[in-house]
Design a protein around this motif. Structure first.
Motif, short mmCIF file in Angstrom:
data_model
loop_
_atom_site.label_atom_id
_atom_site.label_comp_id
_atom_site.label_asym_id
_atom_site.label_seq_id
_atom_site.Cartn_x
_atom_site.Cartn_y
_atom_site.Cartn_z
N TYR A 214 2.44 6.68 2.33
CA TYR A 214 2.83 7.47 3.64
C TYR A 214 2.64 8.83 3.40
O TYR A 214 1.92 9.48 4.11
CB TYR A 214 4.11 6.90 4.32
CG TYR A 214 4.24 5.61 4.39
CD1 TYR A 214 3.79 4.96 5.56
CD2 TYR A 214 4.98 4.71 3.67
CE1 TYR A 214 3.88 3.44 5.94
CE2 TYR A 214 5.18 3.27 3.86
CZ TYR A 214 4.91 2.89 4.93
OH TYR A 214 4.67 1.43 5.38
N ASP B 87 7.54 7.63 -0.90
CA ASP B 87 6.77 6.36 -0.66
C ASP B 87 7.46 5.16 -1.25
O ASP B 87 7.49 4.05 -0.61
CB ASP B 87 5.16 6.55 -1.39
CG ASP B 87 4.86 7.31 -0.24
OD1 ASP B 87 4.99 7.80 0.69
OD2 ASP B 87 3.57 7.64 -0.92
N LEU C 6 10.24 4.17 0.86
CA LEU C 6 9.54 3.64 2.49
C LEU C 6 9.02 2.14 1.99
O LEU C 6 9.04 1.44 2.98
CB LEU C 6 8.48 4.63 2.89
CG LEU C 6 8.96 5.94 3.27
CD1 LEU C 6 8.01 6.81 3.83
CD2 LEU C 6 9.93 5.73 4.60
#
Lengths: 392, 343
Positions: free
Chosen positions: B186, B193, B196
């Motif tokens: 991302y 990331d 996430l």
């Protein structure tokens, strides 16, 4: 006369890289209840150091190293007094601003440039009047208690109740520091601000609400000095020390400020200790005068005695150096220069410039003689004895 | 306020123009042959040099080449990076997150640690704590960064096998490559990331690899911040308003933190802002020693290989960063100091 504060043989030294500056060499003075005491002398003679030592706000590298500062603030302790030099720093913090406060010389520097006027005055109340203000807030809360007491409101009320009992309560202190949580004090701050606006208005500043929201750079020098006075007066102190409070102002503003001080002495505060190098100001405002030279108090007398019959050679020279309107010939000045206090002259520090110096003046500092009529002087013209213990 | 910000952004275009002309001019001092040689990899290709010069117009006058470059840039084409073997714009977004990630962690530490240590040593002037922070500052400020980074790497990785260089352990990097469908980049910043994507192992491992670079960077950079804060506190504490506050009955805490520190923060805001802006181009030494392929590493590689488009891109980027930082500093100043009015 009942004394309010008395210093005995106050000695203050500054430890600088050039050496030890002996700024105060045993200063003893008494400020009586309800009087204005003037402290005069040339620049650098130790006037400011003397009063800062009394308040114990001497800055690094200075140290008060001897003597006593006896305060008779507490009515219960009228006879004995309290030696301020022996008290804890916390005790002094509690005293400063509440019982003794000070106005400084340079109004442009004496205010924090990035804090609003209202906040700066309000600090005085927040330091000393928390208890009364919390009680006032509590009363106001109870009066407006129309809505249901939501849990946070109840918590807030409980904290105010605790503050009203003791502002040093541990829970109050803790919650007063935590971020966000400390917002419970909002009403206390608002109350302090309200009181600040009141006192600012009292000092003859138009539109105090607006002024409280301004910053120092928005105000003129005279206005700033009024704010400094407002800060000092906030808690109605017993003793107000004005350290050259008018020296850096225009003559008209100076007159206004002096009038204000005179008026305040009649209404708000007990005594004023006025530091100045302007003998005209002294003649106009003071009851008693002390003359300082190079860290020593050489003469103390009532104002009329001092101006009519000065005894110390330095006082005489000082009075002769005042320009007069109908004077012929050149202005008289005192020969020589102010001594360097790192290495002051031995004996009486005035002897190198004194027209009447004798052999003994070079060796020992004279004792202070009381000449009657509350007139005391430290000079060998009136005594043969050197000063005893504590003399340098 | 808004007009002030807009005006500053308007000036940004002039700054960028100046920066690009200056750098372009400097690069023009290399002969066309030298610049064409950057595209030659084998001795056999050396005979192509005249053709490359011809094809790209490398011997055209300065302004012709500059206008040609500007035209392409305005169309969004920053050129081709030899070092990255991909277009400059694409490569930038590949390297920038690595640098940004480190700064995201290092900058707050530098700012707050600097302010804190500075105020403590200023308040307790000439005490043991002042002396020890002074020694710390002198070491940090005067040791060359590359040497300091190497020593830390030698001690922690060489002897204790604790913090390995790079951005991610090989096993985890392979797992990302093997299952590209399970991992979406991302932001390009591995710690973020990783979270996430719900891969805590990746986030923690990336953080683990950040420890030494951040430590090096903080120790090197915090010194300046700290010293500015210290001298600010000392200066403010000697001012008359502090005396007024004491005469009011203020306790030490109030004097230090409510009065002196806020005033002393003004110069620190400037210094800290500049430090953060500078760190956006990545500390070259830190990124090279710890093998983190960020902007600093890319800049160093491109400079040695005369990768012109990359140098231009990074310089323009730094121009933007500095203008934005200065703008932020000005706004912060106006917020802290009521004497300052914008516009």
């Amino acid at each position: 006369m009942t004394p309010l504060i008395r210093t005995e043989n106050l000695v203050t030294n500054f430890y600088t890289y050039e050496g030890v500056v002996r700024a105060l060499n045993g200063v003893s003075l008494v400020v009586d209840h309800g009087t204005t005491f003037g402290l005069v002398g040339e620049s650098g003679c130790g006037k400011s150091v003397a009063v800062r030592s009394m308040m114990r706000i001497i800055q690094e590298p200075g140290r008060v190293e001897g003597g006593r500062v006896v305060a008779f603030f507490d009515p219960r302790d009228k006879r004995r007094g309290i030696d301020l030099l022996q008290q804890s720093e916390a005790y002094m913090e509690h005293l400063r601003g509440d019982q003794i406060s000070m106005i400084f010389q340079e109004p442009n520097a004496a205010l924090n440039p990035i804090m609003s006027i209202g906040d700066q005055v309000a600090e005085s109340f927040l330091f000393h009047k928390k208890k009364e203000m919390a009680a006032a807030v509590l009363a106001a809360m109870d009066r407006e208690n129309g809505r249901p007491p939501w849990p946070l409101g109840a918590f807030q009320r409980a904290l105010y109740a605790r503050t009203a009992v003791s502002p040093r309560d541990p829970l109050v202190a803790l919650t007063g520091r935590l971020p966000l949580v400390r917002r419970w004090q909002m009403r206390l701050r608002r109350e302090a601000l309200r009181r600040s606006v009141e006192i600012i208005g009292k000092l003859g500043i138009p539109n105090p609400e607006a002024v409280a929201r301004l910053y120092p750079h928005n105000l003129s020098g005279g206005m700033k000095q009024r704010i400094v006075i407002a800060i000092a007066l906030a808690c109605s102190p017993l003793l107000l020390i004005a350290d050259e409070a008018t020296s850096n102002l225009d003559v008209t503003i100076q007159a206004q400020i002096l009038d204000l001080l005179r008026h305040l002495k009649e209404t708000e505060i007990a005594s004023i200790l006025l530091i100045t190098h302007d003998l005209g100001v002294v003649a106009e405002t003071c009851d008693r005068v002390g003359v300082m030279y190079a860290g020593n108090l050489c003469e103390v007398a009532n104002v009329t005695d001092l101006f009519n019959a000065p005894r110390h050679p330095y006082t005489r020279a000082l009075l002769e150096a005042v320009p007069r309107l109908h004077q012929d010939g050149p202005l008289r000045s005192i020969e020589g220069a102010v001594p360097n206090l790192v290495n002051p002259p031995a004996g009486c520090r005035f002897h190198p410039r004194c027209p009447e110096a004798r052999a003994i003046c070079r060796k020992h500092f004279p004792e202070t003689v009381h000449l009657g009529g509350d007139h005391s002087v430290a000079c060998y013209l009136y005594t043969d004895r050197p000063r005893g213990e504590g003399a340098a | 306020m808004l007009t002030y910000i807009l005006r500053r952004f308007f000036f940004l275009t002039f700054v960028l123009f100046g920066v690009s002309v200056l750098l372009f001019g400097i690069l023009m001092t290399f002969s066309p042959e030298r610049r064409a040689a950057a595209y030659v990899t084998t001795p056999q290709q050396a005979k192509d040099i005249p053709r490359i010069i011809q094809q790209f117009g490398l011997d055209d006058p300065f302004y012709v080449q500059y206008v040609r470059w500007i035209k392409e840039v305005s169309r969004g084409n920053m050129g081709w990076s030899l070092v990255a073997a991909r277009p400059v714009g694409e490569a930038f977004w590949r390297y920038f997150p690595i640098t940004l990630e480190m700064n995201l962690y290092a900058a707050p530490i530098v700012i707050f640690l600097g302010i804190w240590l500075g105020s403590v040593s200023g308040i307790h002037r000439d005490s043991w704590i002042d002396h020890s922070t002074r020694i710390f500052a002198i070491i940090g400020w005067s040791l060359p960064t590359f040497l300091f980074a190497l020593v830390l790497l030698m001690v922690f990785y060489g002897y204790f096998q604790m913090f390995s260089p790079g951005v991610l352990s090989d096993a985890l990097a392979m797992s990302i490559i093997d299952h590209p469908d399970q991992y979406t980049a991302y932001t390009g910043m591995l710690t973020i990331d990783g979270l996430l994507n719900g891969r805590l192992d990746i986030a923690l491992d990336a953080l683990h690899h950040l420890v030494l670079p951040i430590l090096t960077y903080v120790i090197v950079v915090v010194a300046l911040n700290m010293r500015v804060m210290r001298s600010g506190i000392i200066e403010e504490l000697s001012k008359d308003y502090v005396l007024t506050a004491r005469a009011k009955g203020a306790d030490r805490r109030t004097i230090h933190y409510r009065h002196a520190r806020r005033n002393a923060l003004l110069p620190v805001v400037t210094v800290a802002g500049q430090l953060v802006a500078m760190s956006m181009e990545g500390s070259i030494a830190v990124e090279v020693v710890y093998n983190r392929q960020g902007i600093g590493w890319w800049l160093a590689e491109s400079a040695t290989q005369l990768d012109m488009p990359v140098l231009m891109c990074i310089c323009l980027f730094m121009g933007v960063v500095f203008v934005v930082t200065n703008l932020t500093i000005d706004i912060l100043y106006a917020y802290i100091d009521p004497r300052i009015r914008l516009n």
